[in-house]
Design an enzyme around this catalytic site. Sequence first.
Site, PDB file in Angstrom:
ATOM      1  N   ASP A 214     -49.184  39.254  67.155  1.00  0.00           N
ATOM      2  CA  ASP A 214     -49.110  39.589  65.676  1.00  0.00           C
ATOM      3  C   ASP A 214     -48.588  40.827  65.936  1.00  0.00           C
ATOM      4  O   ASP A 214     -49.063  42.072  66.333  1.00  0.00           O
ATOM      5  CB  ASP A 214     -50.822  38.769  65.173  1.00  0.00           C
ATOM      6  CG  ASP A 214     -50.517  39.384  64.220  1.00  0.00           C
ATOM      7  OD1 ASP A 214     -50.035  38.316  63.131  1.00  0.00           O
ATOM      8  OD2 ASP A 214     -51.392  39.759  63.327  1.00  0.00           O
ATOM      9  N   GLU A 277     -43.644  39.311  67.134  1.00  0.00           N
ATOM     10  CA  GLU A 277     -43.415  39.618  66.036  1.00  0.00           C
ATOM     11  C   GLU A 277     -42.960  40.285  64.954  1.00  0.00           C
ATOM     12  O   GLU A 277     -44.698  41.076  64.900  1.00  0.00           O
ATOM     13  CB  GLU A 277     -44.928  38.094  64.942  1.00  0.00           C
ATOM     14  CG  GLU A 277     -45.043  38.043  62.948  1.00  0.00           C
ATOM     15  CD  GLU A 277     -46.106  38.613  62.830  1.00  0.00           C
ATOM     16  OE1 GLU A 277     -46.024  38.304  61.495  1.00  0.00           O
ATOM     17  OE2 GLU A 277     -46.811  39.624  63.086  1.00  0.00           O
TER      18      GLU A 277
END
Length: 557
Positions: A214, A277
């Site tokens: 993330d 990401e």
Amino acid sequence: MTQELTSPSPAPQAPGTGRGPGWWRDAVIYQVYVRSFADSDGDGIGDLRGARERLPYLKDLGVDAVWLTPFYASPQADGGYDVADYRAVDPLFGTLQDADDLIRTAHDLGLRVIVDIVPNHTSDRHPWFQDPELSRQRYLFRPGKGESGELPPNDWESVFGGPAWTRTDRGDWYLHLFAPEQPDLNWDNPEVHTEFEAIMRFWLDLGVDGFRVDVAHGMIKAPGLPDIGHGAQAQLIGAQVLPFFDQDGVHAIHRAWRRLLDGYGDAHGRQVIGVAEAWAPTAERLALYVRPDELHQAFNFQFLNAPWQSDALRSVIDASLAATASVGAPTTWVLSNHDVVRHTTRLGGSLARARAAILLMLALPGSAYLYQGEELGLPEVTDLPDEVRQDPAFFRGGRATGAAGPGTDTESAPDGVAAAGGQDGFRDGCRVPLPWSGELPPYGFGPGGSWLPQPADWGGLTVAAQTGDAASTLELYRAALDLRRRLPGLGDGPMTWAPAPDGVLAFTRPGLLCTVNTLGHDVELPAPGTPLLSSAPVTVDDATGRLPGDSCTWWAI
């Protein structure tokens, strides 16, 4: 508190690669947003047992792996991306034994499992942040500006709206690029590096096959934390390098993690991966995250953002393939996820375009990610009442402006599309729980209701309603994934553009030609071969093919 398994046992082994070296290079990976996938206990919130029970559906769909969004112990200020304990399962989602059972069941079915890791920030309930002295070593605290430190240290804004700083009772300020409950970690502290490597080993020992990282672009901030001088910073994310995102220093972290992943995989006879990401302003900068000594994949948000126009799509595809080829990596395609407007809605509310887009994506070289429910053709839910919304952006500055930050519909979608299709720049509309069966909510989601209300007209979109209907979107996905697996020319491999009329894309893969009509009307062209699969009925007459508007066709050549 970190949980323990009630019956410890050796970590399950991942299935064999089966499709050549580097299983991730052409894998189709299905994102499970855990709280909205399947509920096993009737509390209206999806959980790990519910996800485990539905794994056979994913096996039958034809995917290679499952990515699970965070299920760790968390106050749930941001859907679990505010982690209080990275080694424990939140009771909302089950137990560590449930996670172990899910991983084992997935492996028994031949599915790999990828889990989220959240390294840019923790929850403000994390033990590190709760310790007044330790927190100032492992998080980013700074004195304020102004006569008595009453002003934030700089002009940075949270991507959820409002300032990126919160003042403490001691008078200093801490940085949170997301919600105030998500303080940013200080990656200049070696103890942070050591802790995250230990977290990775914990989950690898449990059998996971990789990590989706993330905010992989966010851990390192520019020295001195300089002002930006721009009042709408969310609009700049993914458009330029910012002092808090896409700093070159993040790559040293990813290189260290690649060494860990490769070393662990070699030692245990497995291939485990890292997925970034990462929001980067160009395809070339995104490719830096997947150099041979860094992560294995990076989401291609440039493709996700591309408008439904042949020239724009071709430009993005060319740039993406060239950039990843320069570092020897596969391109990783994606159309929807838990942070953006569902692409059925984003592409002008057109299911025809959504069906064509998925056949285009699955015909491209590389790996592909699917977001739960897209295989059902689910639209964005655009009429959620305010009282049920849970996106933290709704409760901050974004509420008034609709600017919720990267990955939300106002910031990430093409001009003129998201504003018409989303709901004020917030993310709840793509997170509504899945419909599995029945005519009324909760459509088989679980024994009780659902944490976000489902539309009353979704009865025809359920898995049960679409199964066996050759014209349904679900059966289109099943057919496409089956062909993709069986045709040796799809997945990772060469691609060549072919001549096509204006508004049409055509490219060849070994043994196959893909045509995409982005226009709203039929187009005729010489039939290149035998139609294998089409998102809309295609006709061939006297060696002439008629492509319906907003359609994609795979041809055997």
